[in-house]
Design an enzyme around this catalytic site. Structure first.
Site, PDB file in Angstrom:
ATOM      1  N   ARG A 179       0.884  -1.161   0.000  1.00  0.00           N
ATOM      2  CA  ARG A 179       0.000   0.000   0.000  1.00  0.00           C
ATOM      3  C   ARG A 179       0.927   1.216   0.000  1.00  0.00           C
ATOM      4  NH1 ARG A 179      -2.791   2.707   5.193  1.00  0.00           N
ATOM      5  NH2 ARG A 179      -3.842   4.397   4.105  1.00  0.00           N
TER       6      ARG A 179
ATOM      7  N   HIS B 219      -7.245   6.743   0.897  1.00  0.00           N
ATOM      8  CA  HIS B 219      -7.999   5.561   1.362  1.00  0.00           C
ATOM      9  C   HIS B 219      -8.647   4.805   0.200  1.00  0.00           C
ATOM     10  CE1 HIS B 219      -8.301   7.661   5.490  1.00  0.00           C
ATOM     11  NE2 HIS B 219      -7.459   6.646   5.595  1.00  0.00           N
TER      12      HIS B 219
ATOM     13  N   LEU C 258     -13.464   5.401   8.830  1.00  0.00           N
ATOM     14  CA  LEU C 258     -13.131   6.087  10.078  1.00  0.00           C
ATOM     15  C   LEU C 258     -12.136   5.239  10.875  1.00  0.00           C
ATOM     16  CD1 LEU C 258     -16.765   7.190  11.133  1.00  0.00           C
ATOM     17  CD2 LEU C 258     -15.153   8.386   9.636  1.00  0.00           C
TER      18      LEU C 258
ATOM     19  N   GLY D  29     -15.410   3.107  12.470  1.00  0.00           N
ATOM     20  CA  GLY D  29     -16.634   2.843  11.714  1.00  0.00           C
ATOM     21  C   GLY D  29     -17.181   1.443  11.952  1.00  0.00           C
TER      22      GLY D  29
ATOM     23  N   GLU E 254      -8.096  -3.852   2.763  1.00  0.00           N
ATOM     24  CA  GLU E 254      -7.191  -3.241   1.782  1.00  0.00           C
ATOM     25  C   GLU E 254      -6.211  -4.274   1.217  1.00  0.00           C
ATOM     26  OE1 GLU E 254      -6.421  -0.623   4.997  1.00  0.00           O
ATOM     27  OE2 GLU E 254      -6.787   1.169   3.790  1.00  0.00           O
TER      28      GLU E 254
HETATM   29  P1  ADP Z   1      -5.584   2.664  11.161  1.00  0.00           P
HETATM   30  O1  ADP Z   1      -6.052   3.894  10.443  1.00  0.00           O
HETATM   31  O2  ADP Z   1      -4.314   2.871  11.928  1.00  0.00           O
HETATM   32  O3  ADP Z   1      -5.623   1.382  10.351  1.00  0.00           O
HETATM   33  P2  ADP Z   1      -7.885   1.531  12.536  1.00  0.00           P
HETATM   34  O4  ADP Z   1      -8.735   1.409  11.336  1.00  0.00           O
HETATM   35  O5  ADP Z   1      -7.410   0.284  13.204  1.00  0.00           O
HETATM   36  O6  ADP Z   1      -6.664   2.512  12.340  1.00  0.00           O
HETATM   37  O7  ADP Z   1      -8.739   2.388  13.613  1.00  0.00           O
HETATM   38  C1  ADP Z   1      -8.205   2.746  14.858  1.00  0.00           C
HETATM   39  C2  ADP Z   1      -9.286   3.481  15.644  1.00  0.00           C
HETATM   40  O8  ADP Z   1     -10.396   2.603  15.846  1.00  0.00           O
HETATM   41  C3  ADP Z   1      -8.810   3.927  17.039  1.00  0.00           C
HETATM   42  O9  ADP Z   1      -9.240   5.240  17.334  1.00  0.00           O
HETATM   43  C4  ADP Z   1      -9.521   2.927  17.937  1.00  0.00           C
HETATM   44  O10 ADP Z   1      -9.755   3.435  19.235  1.00  0.00           O
HETATM   45  C5  ADP Z   1     -10.823   2.754  17.181  1.00  0.00           C
HETATM   46  N1  ADP Z   1     -11.555   1.584  17.679  1.00  0.00           N
HETATM   47  C6  ADP Z   1     -11.238   0.279  17.550  1.00  0.00           C
HETATM   48  N2  ADP Z   1     -12.136  -0.491  18.225  1.00  0.00           N
HETATM   49  C7  ADP Z   1     -13.034   0.371  18.791  1.00  0.00           C
HETATM   50  C8  ADP Z   1     -14.197   0.202  19.629  1.00  0.00           C
HETATM   51  N3  ADP Z   1     -14.621  -0.997  19.986  1.00  0.00           N
HETATM   52  N4  ADP Z   1     -14.855   1.327  20.000  1.00  0.00           N
HETATM   53  C9  ADP Z   1     -14.444   2.551  19.642  1.00  0.00           C
HETATM   54  N5  ADP Z   1     -13.359   2.763  18.862  1.00  0.00           N
HETATM   55  C10 ADP Z   1     -12.666   1.696  18.454  1.00  0.00           C
END
Ligand code: ADP
Length: 393
Positions: free
Chosen positions: A94, A182, A210, A331, A380
């Site tokens: 990526r 993205h 998100l 999300g 991805e």
């Molecule tokens: P990246 O962009 O690094 O790949 P991710 O897609 O893994 O990140 O998203 C990370 C975000 O998702 C963090 O803010 C994390 O706190 C949030 N997150 C993961 N699980 C939960 C949950 N159960 N409730 C709220 N937020 C969550």
């Protein structure tokens, strides 16, 4: 024994990897894993397709201060051990920014690497790590084909108006335009939408990616029509550490009245703003969600307010709304954030089924909702693996 494809996704503080069968066109990785917390306290985990955790033996103890440059070779050594005799025939990466020159998956050579290097200022949190991964693989197996897959590619279908800033024409001609990011995630979601929405998937859909980084993409007929990120990954939604869209006059004020230089402003906008800056507590949504501090709730409220505003602002480009799809860490997992965003869109006919939302079901809209609301995990890596199979064929 079948040959393997490796995908690497080097984020700002994480390194995700996956191993796919090179010949079988499956979206499911045989092995997937990640190193998280890079730069603070790196933690490694890996599992097979059925969820069995793989042991860390053959992985040296991860140095707390180790950066991507040191960790990627360690990961490759671990892979050598776990893949045993099986040969890797290609590595897909990526790569966040492809600029104007790259809009399809591209076999990497020295010239490509140099051109991608020049785009680093446009994605300073990701591009250097993406390129470090390419160099580490070249040192590991110099003759292995490496394929760069760009987050910007999916948005190449947007028309000129969606891409232009209201800047003098000469600057747009130079490439100071909106690229969007993205794209690998949006590409995957677009590919599975028919399974969930049938013919309606060709309609007006907004996908909300998100995660730590966050953006939205307005699609019609599975193609990107508009998106919230622009020239860089800083634009659009409020993120974990990034400000998202702000009045550009703030930047002038910081320079002229507070004497801040470009590097300081870059740090402020990319690393110290967003959920972290507003809450003063954390960039992590999960941490903020369980915090009793008022600053944490205000940061979440602002995040949802901005997300709803940006979603609404995308709608003129697609002429209305048939479906919203939530994906990525927040999300896919935060029912509270999904509810707070969609409640602000009730005037569009969006209504959630509270029980389905709380359960993270795939369809979370109520039967009365005129807009379908879905939760679909992104993948991805599957898009990168598919692109590698095509390029290598
Ligand atoms: P990246 O962009 O690094 O790949 P991710 O897609 O893994 O990140 O998203 C990370 C975000 O998702 C963090 O803010 C994390 O706190 C949030 N997150 C993961 N699980 C939960 C949950 N159960 N409730 C709220 N937020 C969550």
């Amino acid at each position: 024994m079948s040959e393997a494809l490796l995908t690497l996704n080097a984020g700002s503080s994480s390194l995700k990897f996956a191993v796919f069968d090179a010949d079988a066109p499956s979206d499911t990785a045989e092995i997937s894993g990640k190193i998280e917390g890079i730069g603070r306290a790196p933690v490694f985990s890996a599992r097979t397709a059925d969820g069995t955790a793989l042991d860390k033996s053959a992985l040296e103890t991860l140095d707390v201060a180790a950066g991507h440059d040191q960790l990627i070779p360690q990961l490759l050594t671990w892979l050598d051990h776990h893949l045993a005799e099986r040969s890797v025939v290609g590595v897909g990466h990526r790569v966040v920014h492809g600029g104007r020159n790259f809009s399809t998956p591209t076999l990497v050579d020295d010239s490509v690497l140099q051109q991608l290097e020049a785009l680093t200022p446009l994605a300073p949190l990701h591009q250097p790590h993406n390129l470090a991964a390419i160099r580490a693989v070249a040192a590991w197996q110099p003759d292995l084909p490496q394929i760069a897959c760009f987050d910007t590619s999916f948005h190449s279908t947007q028309d000129r108006l969606a891409k232009l800033f209201a800047l003098p024409r000469a600057l747009s001609d130079e490439g100071i335009i909106r690229y969007g990011f993205h794209g690998l995630s949006y590409d995957y979601i677009a590919s599975v939408l028919p399974q969930h929405l049938g013919a309606r998937s060709q309609g007006r859909v907004v996908v909300a990616h998100l995660g730590n980084g966050a953006s939205m993409c307005a699609m019609k007929d599975h193609k990107s029509v508009a998106t919230t990120m622009g020239f860089t990954t800083l634009d659009g939604l409020m993120m974990g550490r990034r400000s998202g869209t702000i009045d550009p006059g703030v930047i002038l004020y910081l320079m002229q009245s507070k004497g801040m230089d470009a590097a300081e402003i870059e740090t402020l906008l990319y690393r110290e703003s967003g959920l972290l800056g507003v809450s003063g507590i954390s960039n992590n949504m999960q941490v903020l969600s369980s915090s009793p501090e008022a600053g944490a709730q205000e940061a979440i409220d602002l995040y949802c307010h901005k997300a709803a505003s940006h979603l609404a602002a995308l709608l003129p480009a697609i002429g209305g709304l048939d479906a919203i799809v939530f994906t990525a860490g927040i999300g896919e997992n935060s029912a509270a954030v999904r509810a707070a965003i969609t409640n602000r869109l009730a005037w569009l006919g969006v209504e959630l089924d509270a029980r389905a939302n709380a359960a993270n079901d795939t369809r979370i809209s109520s039967p009365a909702s005129t807009v379908d609301v879905l939760v679909v995990p992104t993948n991805e890596e599957a898009i990168v693996a598919k692109a590698c199979r095509q390029v290598l064929a």
